[in-house]
Design an enzyme around this catalytic site. Structure first.
Site, PDB file in Angstrom:
ATOM      1  N   GLU A 243       0.720  -1.301  -0.061  1.00 39.22           N
ATOM      2  CA  GLU A 243       0.011   0.146  -0.016  1.00 39.22           C
ATOM      3  C   GLU A 243       0.919   1.187   0.174  1.00 39.22           C
ATOM      4  OE1 GLU A 243       1.457  -0.188   4.066  1.00 39.22           O
ATOM      5  OE2 GLU A 243       0.567  -1.847   2.667  1.00 39.22           O
ATOM      6  N   ASP A 244       2.001   1.301   0.538  1.00 38.71           N
ATOM      7  CA  ASP A 244       2.837   2.316   0.725  1.00 38.71           C
ATOM      8  C   ASP A 244       3.187   2.814  -0.650  1.00 38.71           C
ATOM      9  OD1 ASP A 244       4.287   0.224   0.413  1.00 38.71           O
ATOM     10  OD2 ASP A 244       6.007   0.783   1.811  1.00 38.71           O
ATOM     11  N   PHE A 245       3.655   1.902  -1.551  1.00 41.61           N
ATOM     12  CA  PHE A 245       4.273   2.343  -2.942  1.00 41.61           C
ATOM     13  C   PHE A 245       2.961   2.823  -3.742  1.00 41.61           C
ATOM     14  CE2 PHE A 245       3.767   1.200  -7.449  1.00 41.61           C
ATOM     15  CZ  PHE A 245       4.982   1.786  -7.899  1.00 41.61           C
TER      16      PHE A 245
END
Length: 401
Positions: A243-245
Protein backbone atom coordinates in the site's frame (compact mmCIF):
# COMPACT_ATOMS: atom_id res chain seq x y z
CA UNK A 1 27.87 -12.87 -48.04
CA UNK A 2 29.83 -14.69 -45.36
CA UNK A 3 31.95 -11.58 -44.80
CA UNK A 4 28.82 -9.46 -44.29
CA UNK A 5 27.41 -12.00 -41.84
CA UNK A 6 30.71 -12.14 -39.92
CA UNK A 7 30.82 -8.34 -39.75
CA UNK A 8 27.25 -8.23 -38.46
CA UNK A 9 28.06 -10.78 -35.75
CA UNK A 10 31.18 -8.85 -34.74
CA UNK A 11 29.22 -5.60 -34.56
CA UNK A 12 26.48 -7.24 -32.48
CA UNK A 13 29.07 -8.71 -30.11
CA UNK A 14 30.83 -5.36 -29.70
CA UNK A 15 27.50 -3.59 -29.24
CA UNK A 16 26.28 -5.85 -26.42
CA UNK A 17 29.69 -5.93 -24.76
CA UNK A 18 29.66 -2.15 -24.81
CA UNK A 19 26.15 -2.04 -23.39
CA UNK A 20 27.04 -4.31 -20.44
CA UNK A 21 30.26 -2.42 -19.75
CA UNK A 22 28.54 0.98 -19.90
CA UNK A 23 25.64 -0.23 -17.71
CA UNK A 24 28.06 -1.51 -15.09
CA UNK A 25 29.77 1.89 -15.04
CA UNK A 26 26.43 3.66 -14.76
CA UNK A 27 25.25 1.56 -11.80
CA UNK A 28 28.66 1.80 -10.14
CA UNK A 29 28.71 5.58 -10.49
CA UNK A 30 25.16 5.86 -9.10
CA UNK A 31 26.78 5.48 -5.68
CA UNK A 32 28.12 9.01 -6.06
CA UNK A 33 24.82 10.94 -6.30
CA UNK A 34 23.39 8.68 -3.59
CA UNK A 35 26.27 9.56 -1.25
CA UNK A 36 25.96 13.25 -2.12
CA UNK A 37 22.23 13.14 -1.40
CA UNK A 38 22.92 11.41 1.92
CA UNK A 39 25.58 13.97 2.89
CA UNK A 40 23.41 16.94 2.00
CA UNK A 41 20.05 15.70 3.28
CA UNK A 42 20.46 13.18 6.09
CA UNK A 43 21.24 14.07 9.71
CA UNK A 44 20.83 17.78 8.99
CA UNK A 45 18.54 19.40 11.52
CA UNK A 46 15.85 21.45 9.77
CA UNK A 47 13.45 22.32 12.57
CA UNK A 48 13.51 26.07 13.13
CA UNK A 49 10.11 27.03 14.58
CA UNK A 50 10.65 29.50 17.41
CA UNK A 51 7.34 28.90 19.15
CA UNK A 52 5.58 25.69 20.11
CA UNK A 53 2.33 27.36 19.04
CA UNK A 54 3.51 27.16 15.42
CA UNK A 55 3.94 23.38 15.54
CA UNK A 56 1.22 21.64 13.50
CA UNK A 57 -0.99 19.12 15.33
CA UNK A 58 -0.24 15.49 14.50
CA UNK A 59 -1.95 12.14 15.05
CA UNK A 60 0.50 9.26 15.49
CA UNK A 61 -0.94 5.90 14.38
CA UNK A 62 0.83 2.71 15.48
CA UNK A 63 -0.55 -0.58 14.05
CA UNK A 64 0.67 -3.42 16.27
CA UNK A 65 0.80 -7.21 16.10
CA UNK A 66 2.40 -9.15 18.93
CA UNK A 67 5.52 -8.42 20.97
CA UNK A 68 8.93 -9.19 19.49
CA UNK A 69 10.78 -8.38 22.72
CA UNK A 70 11.74 -4.78 21.92
CA UNK A 71 8.19 -3.46 21.60
CA UNK A 72 8.13 -1.66 24.96
CA UNK A 73 11.36 0.23 24.19
CA UNK A 74 10.21 1.09 20.67
CA UNK A 75 6.81 2.40 21.78
CA UNK A 76 8.05 4.32 24.81
CA UNK A 77 10.00 6.67 22.56
CA UNK A 78 6.74 8.11 21.22
CA UNK A 79 5.73 9.13 24.74
CA UNK A 80 9.04 11.00 25.12
CA UNK A 81 8.91 13.07 21.94
CA UNK A 82 10.25 16.60 22.14
CA UNK A 83 6.99 18.11 20.91
CA UNK A 84 4.24 20.14 22.59
CA UNK A 85 2.06 17.62 24.43
CA UNK A 86 -1.13 19.41 23.36
CA UNK A 87 -0.11 19.11 19.71
CA UNK A 88 -0.13 15.36 19.20
CA UNK A 89 -2.13 12.24 20.00
CA UNK A 90 -1.07 8.59 19.79
CA UNK A 91 -3.49 5.94 18.55
CA UNK A 92 -2.33 2.35 19.02
CA UNK A 93 -4.18 -0.33 17.03
CA UNK A 94 -4.51 -4.09 17.56
CA UNK A 95 -6.92 -6.44 15.81
CA UNK A 96 -7.09 -9.03 18.60
CA UNK A 97 -8.11 -7.82 22.10
CA UNK A 98 -5.84 -10.56 23.49
CA UNK A 99 -2.80 -9.44 21.50
CA UNK A 100 0.36 -9.34 23.72
CA UNK A 101 0.96 -5.76 22.57
CA UNK A 102 -2.16 -4.62 24.46
CA UNK A 103 -0.61 -5.13 27.91
CA UNK A 104 2.47 -3.15 26.91
CA UNK A 105 0.41 -0.25 25.57
CA UNK A 106 -1.80 -0.22 28.67
CA UNK A 107 1.25 -0.01 30.94
CA UNK A 108 2.78 2.84 28.92
CA UNK A 109 -0.48 4.82 28.91
CA UNK A 110 -0.62 4.45 32.69
CA UNK A 111 3.05 5.44 32.99
CA UNK A 112 2.62 8.65 30.92
CA UNK A 113 -0.83 10.04 31.85
CA UNK A 114 0.00 13.48 30.44
CA UNK A 115 0.27 12.08 26.90
CA UNK A 116 -2.93 11.85 24.86
CA UNK A 117 -2.77 8.17 23.95
CA UNK A 118 -5.46 5.57 23.28
CA UNK A 119 -5.65 1.91 22.32
CA UNK A 120 -8.10 0.85 19.61
CA UNK A 121 -8.96 -2.84 19.21
CA UNK A 122 -10.78 -4.81 16.56
CA UNK A 123 -9.94 -2.70 13.52
CA UNK A 124 -12.21 -2.92 10.50
CA UNK A 125 -12.08 -5.47 7.69
CA UNK A 126 -12.22 -3.50 4.45
CA UNK A 127 -9.80 -5.45 2.22
CA UNK A 128 -7.01 -8.01 2.08
CA UNK A 129 -4.29 -5.74 3.54
CA UNK A 130 -4.03 -6.61 7.28
CA UNK A 131 -2.16 -3.42 8.14
CA UNK A 132 -4.85 -1.18 6.65
CA UNK A 133 -7.58 -3.25 8.30
CA UNK A 134 -5.84 -2.74 11.63
CA UNK A 135 -5.33 1.01 11.40
CA UNK A 136 -8.30 2.14 9.29
CA UNK A 137 -10.44 3.12 12.30
CA UNK A 138 -7.56 5.13 13.77
CA UNK A 139 -6.82 6.97 10.52
CA UNK A 140 -10.51 7.71 9.92
CA UNK A 141 -10.96 8.99 13.47
CA UNK A 142 -7.73 10.99 13.65
CA UNK A 143 -8.37 14.46 15.03
CA UNK A 144 -5.57 16.11 13.07
CA UNK A 145 -4.82 16.53 9.38
CA UNK A 146 -1.25 15.30 9.67
CA UNK A 147 -0.92 11.58 10.43
CA UNK A 148 2.37 9.93 11.30
CA UNK A 149 2.11 6.24 10.38
CA UNK A 150 4.89 4.20 11.91
CA UNK A 151 5.55 0.44 12.13
CA UNK A 152 5.87 -1.26 15.51
CA UNK A 153 9.60 -1.99 15.14
CA UNK A 154 10.59 1.66 14.53
CA UNK A 155 12.52 3.36 17.33
CA UNK A 156 12.38 7.16 17.40
CA UNK A 157 14.59 9.93 18.73
CA UNK A 158 13.02 12.76 20.77
CA UNK A 159 13.46 15.20 17.85
CA UNK A 160 11.93 12.85 15.25
CA UNK A 161 8.50 14.48 14.98
CA UNK A 162 9.95 17.98 14.78
CA UNK A 163 12.18 16.90 11.92
CA UNK A 164 9.23 15.38 10.09
CA UNK A 165 7.08 18.52 10.32
CA UNK A 166 10.09 20.66 9.34
CA UNK A 167 9.75 19.20 5.83
CA UNK A 168 6.17 20.42 5.44
CA UNK A 169 4.95 23.22 3.25
CA UNK A 170 1.58 23.71 1.52
CA UNK A 171 2.73 21.63 -1.48
CA UNK A 172 3.97 18.59 0.49
CA UNK A 173 1.54 15.71 0.86
CA UNK A 174 3.89 13.15 2.34
CA UNK A 175 7.15 13.19 4.32
CA UNK A 176 9.01 9.88 4.30
CA UNK A 177 12.08 8.46 6.03
CA UNK A 178 14.85 6.34 4.57
CA UNK A 179 14.57 2.88 6.19
CA UNK A 180 17.70 1.89 8.09
CA UNK A 181 18.56 -0.12 11.22
CA UNK A 182 20.06 0.37 14.65
CA UNK A 183 23.57 -1.02 15.35
CA UNK A 184 23.60 -4.76 14.69
CA UNK A 185 23.98 -7.14 17.63
CA UNK A 186 24.25 -10.30 15.50
CA UNK A 187 25.63 -11.31 12.11
CA UNK A 188 22.11 -11.66 10.66
CA UNK A 189 21.24 -8.17 11.87
CA UNK A 190 24.40 -6.84 10.23
CA UNK A 191 23.44 -8.43 6.88
CA UNK A 192 20.05 -6.72 7.19
CA UNK A 193 21.69 -3.42 8.09
CA UNK A 194 24.06 -3.63 5.12
CA UNK A 195 21.16 -4.19 2.73
CA UNK A 196 19.39 -1.04 3.94
CA UNK A 197 22.60 0.98 4.05
CA UNK A 198 23.90 0.02 0.60
CA UNK A 199 21.75 -1.35 -2.22
CA UNK A 200 18.43 -0.14 -0.82
CA UNK A 201 19.83 3.27 0.21
CA UNK A 202 21.47 3.77 -3.21
CA UNK A 203 18.26 3.15 -5.16
CA UNK A 204 16.12 5.07 -2.63
CA UNK A 205 18.31 8.19 -2.50
CA UNK A 206 18.86 8.40 -6.26
CA UNK A 207 15.11 8.02 -6.88
CA UNK A 208 14.39 10.74 -4.32
CA UNK A 209 16.98 13.03 -5.91
CA UNK A 210 15.28 12.51 -9.29
CA UNK A 211 11.91 13.36 -7.66
CA UNK A 212 10.50 9.90 -8.28
CA UNK A 213 8.18 8.02 -5.94
CA UNK A 214 10.31 5.98 -3.54
CA UNK A 215 8.37 6.53 -0.29
CA UNK A 216 8.48 3.61 2.12
CA UNK A 217 5.65 3.17 4.62
CA UNK A 218 7.74 2.04 7.60
CA UNK A 219 7.56 5.61 8.89
CA UNK A 220 6.01 8.57 7.12
CA UNK A 221 3.92 11.68 7.75
CA UNK A 222 0.78 11.90 5.59
CA UNK A 223 -1.54 14.80 4.94
CA UNK A 224 -4.95 13.25 5.65
CA UNK A 225 -6.77 15.72 3.41
CA UNK A 226 -4.50 14.75 0.49
CA UNK A 227 -5.21 11.07 1.09
CA UNK A 228 -8.94 11.73 1.21
CA UNK A 229 -8.83 13.33 -2.25
CA UNK A 230 -8.70 9.74 -3.47
CA UNK A 231 -12.17 8.19 -3.61
CA UNK A 232 -12.36 5.90 -0.60
CA UNK A 233 -9.32 7.43 1.11
CA UNK A 234 -7.13 4.84 2.82
CA UNK A 235 -9.63 2.08 2.02
CA UNK A 236 -8.91 2.56 -1.69
CA UNK A 237 -5.50 0.93 -1.14
CA UNK A 238 -6.71 -2.04 0.90
CA UNK A 239 -6.52 -4.45 -2.05
CA UNK A 240 -2.76 -3.94 -2.30
CA UNK A 241 -0.18 -5.46 0.03
CA UNK A 242 2.36 -2.81 -0.98
CA UNK A 243 0.00 0.00 0.00
CA UNK A 244 2.90 2.39 0.64
CA UNK A 245 4.04 2.26 -3.00
CA UNK A 246 0.55 2.99 -4.32
CA UNK A 247 -0.20 5.72 -1.78
CA UNK A 248 3.05 7.50 -2.65
CA UNK A 249 2.46 7.00 -6.38
CA UNK A 250 -1.09 8.34 -6.18
CA UNK A 251 -0.17 11.46 -4.21
CA UNK A 252 2.77 12.14 -6.50
CA UNK A 253 0.60 11.78 -9.63
CA UNK A 254 -1.90 14.22 -8.10
CA UNK A 255 0.79 16.87 -7.84
CA UNK A 256 1.71 16.55 -4.17
CA UNK A 257 5.39 16.69 -3.30
CA UNK A 258 7.08 13.83 -1.45
CA UNK A 259 9.73 15.14 0.94
CA UNK A 260 12.60 13.17 2.52
CA UNK A 261 13.08 13.64 6.27
CA UNK A 262 16.62 14.25 7.52
CA UNK A 263 16.39 11.35 10.00
CA UNK A 264 16.32 7.73 8.77
CA UNK A 265 13.64 5.41 10.14
CA UNK A 266 15.50 3.16 12.58
CA UNK A 267 14.29 -0.43 12.68
CA UNK A 268 14.86 -2.07 16.06
CA UNK A 269 13.63 -5.69 16.00
CA UNK A 270 14.54 -7.99 18.85
CA UNK A 271 17.52 -10.31 18.42
CA UNK A 272 15.13 -13.21 19.01
CA UNK A 273 13.37 -12.54 15.69
CA UNK A 274 16.45 -11.50 13.69
CA UNK A 275 17.91 -14.34 11.64
CA UNK A 276 19.30 -15.05 8.19
CA UNK A 277 16.14 -17.04 7.48
CA UNK A 278 14.00 -14.01 8.31
CA UNK A 279 16.18 -11.83 6.06
CA UNK A 280 15.86 -14.32 3.19
CA UNK A 281 12.08 -14.58 3.54
CA UNK A 282 11.77 -10.80 3.69
CA UNK A 283 13.84 -10.33 0.52
CA UNK A 284 11.86 -12.98 -1.36
CA UNK A 285 8.56 -11.40 -0.30
CA UNK A 286 9.64 -7.91 -1.38
CA UNK A 287 11.13 -9.17 -4.67
CA UNK A 288 7.87 -10.91 -5.55
CA UNK A 289 5.89 -7.82 -4.64
CA UNK A 290 8.04 -5.58 -6.83
CA UNK A 291 7.83 -8.07 -9.72
CA UNK A 292 4.03 -8.13 -9.47
CA UNK A 293 3.82 -4.32 -9.47
CA UNK A 294 6.50 -3.62 -12.11
CA UNK A 295 7.31 -6.84 -14.03
CA UNK A 296 9.90 -5.43 -16.46
CA UNK A 297 12.02 -3.47 -13.94
CA UNK A 298 11.65 -6.41 -11.56
CA UNK A 299 13.23 -8.81 -14.06
CA UNK A 300 16.18 -6.44 -14.50
CA UNK A 301 16.94 -6.19 -10.77
CA UNK A 302 19.94 -8.59 -10.93
CA UNK A 303 21.58 -6.14 -13.35
CA UNK A 304 21.83 -3.63 -10.51
CA UNK A 305 23.69 -6.01 -8.19
CA UNK A 306 27.47 -6.28 -7.84
CA UNK A 307 28.07 -9.99 -8.45
CA UNK A 308 25.68 -10.67 -11.33
CA UNK A 309 26.44 -7.44 -13.17
CA UNK A 310 30.15 -7.81 -12.46
CA UNK A 311 30.27 -11.19 -14.22
CA UNK A 312 28.79 -9.78 -17.45
CA UNK A 313 30.82 -6.58 -17.25
CA UNK A 314 34.05 -8.56 -16.73
CA UNK A 315 33.39 -10.71 -19.78
CA UNK A 316 32.55 -7.60 -21.81
CA UNK A 317 35.69 -5.80 -20.62
CA UNK A 318 37.87 -8.79 -21.53
CA UNK A 319 36.53 -8.72 -25.09
CA UNK A 320 36.76 -4.95 -25.47
CA UNK A 321 40.11 -4.33 -23.73
CA UNK A 322 41.60 -7.86 -23.85
CA UNK A 323 42.02 -7.89 -20.05
CA UNK A 324 41.79 -10.77 -17.58
CA UNK A 325 38.18 -11.58 -16.63
CA UNK A 326 39.05 -12.54 -13.05
CA UNK A 327 41.23 -9.47 -12.48
CA UNK A 328 38.55 -7.11 -13.74
CA UNK A 329 35.87 -8.83 -11.67
CA UNK A 330 37.93 -8.62 -8.46
CA UNK A 331 38.81 -4.96 -9.04
CA UNK A 332 35.22 -4.09 -9.88
CA UNK A 333 33.99 -5.82 -6.71
CA UNK A 334 36.55 -4.01 -4.55
CA UNK A 335 35.56 -0.62 -5.95
CA UNK A 336 31.86 -1.48 -5.51
CA UNK A 337 32.43 -2.51 -1.89
CA UNK A 338 34.36 0.68 -1.09
CA UNK A 339 31.58 2.81 -2.60
CA UNK A 340 28.98 0.80 -0.65
CA UNK A 341 31.00 1.23 2.55
CA UNK A 342 31.20 4.99 2.03
CA UNK A 343 27.47 5.27 1.33
CA UNK A 344 26.66 3.22 4.44
CA UNK A 345 28.88 5.48 6.55
CA UNK A 346 26.94 8.50 5.23
CA UNK A 347 23.63 6.91 6.21
CA UNK A 348 24.98 5.73 9.58
CA UNK A 349 26.52 9.11 10.47
CA UNK A 350 28.68 7.33 13.03
CA UNK A 351 31.13 4.45 13.46
CA UNK A 352 30.42 1.23 11.58
CA UNK A 353 31.24 -2.28 12.83
CA UNK A 354 34.75 -3.56 12.15
CA UNK A 355 35.77 -3.68 8.50
CA UNK A 356 36.12 -7.48 8.49
CA UNK A 357 32.62 -7.97 9.87
CA UNK A 358 31.22 -5.61 7.27
CA UNK A 359 33.13 -7.37 4.46
CA UNK A 360 31.82 -10.80 5.52
CA UNK A 361 28.22 -9.60 5.85
CA UNK A 362 28.47 -7.67 2.56
CA UNK A 363 29.70 -10.78 0.73
CA UNK A 364 26.87 -12.89 2.16
CA UNK A 365 24.27 -10.37 1.03
CA UNK A 366 25.78 -9.96 -2.43
CA UNK A 367 26.25 -13.69 -3.04
CA UNK A 368 22.71 -14.37 -1.84
CA UNK A 369 21.02 -11.96 -4.24
CA UNK A 370 20.89 -14.32 -7.23
CA UNK A 371 19.56 -17.40 -5.34
CA UNK A 372 16.95 -15.17 -3.70
CA UNK A 373 15.97 -13.69 -7.08
CA UNK A 374 15.70 -17.14 -8.69
CA UNK A 375 13.62 -18.48 -5.80
CA UNK A 376 11.34 -15.44 -5.97
CA UNK A 377 10.53 -16.29 -9.61
CA UNK A 378 9.33 -19.77 -8.66
CA UNK A 379 6.06 -18.61 -7.13
CA UNK A 380 3.69 -15.67 -6.85
CA UNK A 381 2.63 -16.51 -3.32
CA UNK A 382 3.85 -14.78 -0.19
CA UNK A 383 3.16 -15.08 3.52
CA UNK A 384 2.62 -11.85 5.44
CA UNK A 385 1.13 -11.24 8.87
CA UNK A 386 0.44 -14.95 9.25
CA UNK A 387 -1.66 -15.10 6.06
CA UNK A 388 -0.99 -16.56 2.60
CA UNK A 389 -1.56 -14.36 -0.47
CA UNK A 390 -1.53 -14.89 -4.22
CA UNK A 391 0.03 -11.94 -6.06
CA UNK A 392 -1.41 -10.70 -9.33
CA UNK A 393 0.12 -8.40 -11.93
CA UNK A 394 -0.58 -4.76 -11.26
CA UNK A 395 -0.06 -5.12 -7.52
CA UNK A 396 -3.40 -6.65 -6.59
CA UNK A 397 -3.45 -9.70 -4.30
CA UNK A 398 -5.85 -12.45 -3.29
CA UNK A 399 -5.92 -13.80 0.24
CA UNK A 400 -5.77 -17.60 0.22
CA UNK A 401 -5.81 -18.39 3.92
Amino acid sequence: MADHFSAAVDFSSWFWNGVFFAWCGYILLSHIPAAVRARLSLHRRRFSLKSDDLCPSVTIVKPLLGDDGNLNDNLEGYFKLDYPSNKFEILFCVMDPDDPAKAIVDSLIAKYPSVDARLLTGGKHIGINPKINNMHVAVSGARHDFIWLSDSNIMVRPENLKELVACLDPTVGLVHQLPYALPADSFAALVDKIYFGTQHARVYLVADMLKRNCANGMSWLLRKSALEEVVGGLAAFSEYLAEDFFIGKTLWERGWKLSLCSLPALQNPSATVTSLSRFRNRMIRWTRLRASMMPFPGLLEPLTECIFLGIFASIAASRIFNCCVLTFFVLQSIVWFLLDYHLMSCVENGPLPSMWKVICAWLVRELWTIPIFVESLCSQRITWGGHLFQLEFGGHSVKLE
